[in-house]
Design a protein around this motif. Sequence first.
Motif, mmCIF file in Angstrom:
data_model
loop_
_atom_site.group_PDB
_atom_site.id
_atom_site.type_symbol
_atom_site.label_atom_id
_atom_site.label_comp_id
_atom_site.label_asym_id
_atom_site.label_seq_id
_atom_site.Cartn_x
_atom_site.Cartn_y
_atom_site.Cartn_z
ATOM 1 N N UNK A 1 118.888 62.690 47.269
ATOM 2 C CA UNK A 1 118.548 63.534 46.124
ATOM 3 C C UNK A 1 117.376 62.960 45.334
ATOM 4 N N UNK A 2 116.737 61.942 45.871
ATOM 5 C CA UNK A 2 115.572 61.244 45.323
ATOM 6 C C UNK A 2 115.877 60.484 44.038
ATOM 7 N N UNK A 3 117.122 60.074 43.854
ATOM 8 C CA UNK A 3 117.443 59.149 42.768
ATOM 9 C C UNK A 3 117.012 57.756 43.224
ATOM 10 N N UNK A 4 116.414 56.980 42.317
ATOM 11 C CA UNK A 4 115.893 55.673 42.687
ATOM 12 C C UNK A 4 116.283 54.637 41.649
ATOM 13 N N UNK A 5 116.571 53.425 42.120
ATOM 14 C CA UNK A 5 116.883 52.332 41.218
ATOM 15 C C UNK A 5 116.496 51.009 41.862
ATOM 16 N N UNK A 6 115.954 50.109 41.049
ATOM 17 C CA UNK A 6 115.672 48.745 41.519
ATOM 18 C C UNK A 6 116.913 47.911 41.216
ATOM 19 N N UNK A 7 117.503 47.346 42.249
ATOM 20 C CA UNK A 7 118.754 46.611 42.083
ATOM 21 C C UNK A 7 118.753 45.352 42.950
ATOM 22 N N UNK A 8 119.629 44.383 42.642
ATOM 23 C CA UNK A 8 119.631 43.138 43.422
ATOM 24 C C UNK A 8 120.314 43.250 44.783
ATOM 25 N N UNK A 9 121.248 44.174 44.938
ATOM 26 C CA UNK A 9 121.896 44.405 46.232
ATOM 27 C C UNK A 9 122.306 45.865 46.304
ATOM 28 N N UNK A 10 122.360 46.383 47.532
ATOM 29 C CA UNK A 10 122.599 47.814 47.695
ATOM 30 C C UNK A 10 123.224 48.097 49.053
ATOM 31 N N UNK A 11 123.863 49.266 49.136
ATOM 32 C CA UNK A 11 124.424 49.741 50.405
ATOM 33 C C UNK A 11 124.434 51.265 50.382
ATOM 34 N N UNK B 1 119.854 31.303 47.730
ATOM 35 C CA UNK B 1 118.869 30.916 48.746
ATOM 36 C C UNK B 1 119.033 31.842 49.954
ATOM 37 N N UNK B 2 118.116 31.744 50.913
ATOM 38 C CA UNK B 2 118.231 32.552 52.127
ATOM 39 C C UNK B 2 119.501 32.216 52.893
ATOM 40 N N UNK B 3 119.853 30.945 52.941
ATOM 41 C CA UNK B 3 121.063 30.535 53.659
ATOM 42 C C UNK B 3 122.302 31.145 53.004
ATOM 43 N N UNK B 4 122.348 31.126 51.663
ATOM 44 C CA UNK B 4 123.473 31.731 50.956
ATOM 45 C C UNK B 4 123.487 33.244 51.166
ATOM 46 N N UNK B 5 122.308 33.862 51.208
ATOM 47 C CA UNK B 5 122.220 35.296 51.484
ATOM 48 C C UNK B 5 122.764 35.639 52.852
ATOM 49 N N UNK B 6 122.445 34.828 53.847
ATOM 50 C CA UNK B 6 122.952 35.072 55.197
ATOM 51 C C UNK B 6 124.461 34.842 55.269
ATOM 52 N N UNK C 1 130.150 37.702 45.551
ATOM 53 C CA UNK C 1 129.398 36.579 46.117
ATOM 54 C C UNK C 1 127.966 36.433 45.603
ATOM 55 N N UNK C 2 127.372 37.503 45.096
ATOM 56 C CA UNK C 2 125.947 37.476 44.755
ATOM 57 C C UNK C 2 125.677 36.748 43.439
ATOM 58 N N UNK C 3 124.575 36.010 43.410
ATOM 59 C CA UNK C 3 124.034 35.468 42.165
ATOM 60 C C UNK C 3 122.507 35.552 42.263
#
Length: 197
Positions: free
Chosen positions: A122-132, A153-158, A147-149
């Motif tokens: 519907x073309x709604x947009x938002x800048x967010x730190x994590x999404x699905x 780091x990349x390792x923590x992200x993985x 889990x997110x902060x």
Amino acid sequence: MDAQFALAGKDFVISVTDKKVARSIVTMKHNEDKTYELTPHTIISVSGEAGDTANFSEYIQGNIRLYSIRNSQDLTPSETANFIRGELAGALRSRRPYQVNILVTGFDKMTGEASLYWIDYLSAMSKIPYAAHGYCSYFLYAVMDREYSPDITQEQGLEIVKKCFAALKMRFLVDFPEYTIKIVDPNGVREIPMSEL
């Protein structure tokens, strides 16, 4: 049923999509890459109707590349997300809307920051730190909330990605055996094989 999610750190974004293409009860493909590289530092991942996702993504990819050639510079992730949102909004008001959900992930070389934009059909947009996007979001937001902060780091992200896979495997009705995992950082876009997780 698509599985599509991403998370952003200070200088990287991890984008994950499943590789399955299905319609109703039929699986048509097991190795589809549902991401499109728009610039050396920006990719989109798409989910939705198979024809719409390919059509719209290739249209966006072509227009972003044309802009880069004409102006001798690439669009930033923010500019890319706003362009995509405008095109989806225009299509929505026409007789041919696209059934496409998009995650725009990228690294802005000028500001030195990574960003993630969530855009729905519907073309709604938002800048967010994590999404699905999709049914998997019912399970994954709980994992990412816990889990997110902002300073991961990349390792923590993985590690978070691995926990998301475990949650989907345990709780979700549909089994996704393979995923496309891409990282966007100051060095550009690279794919991480599932075997390295």
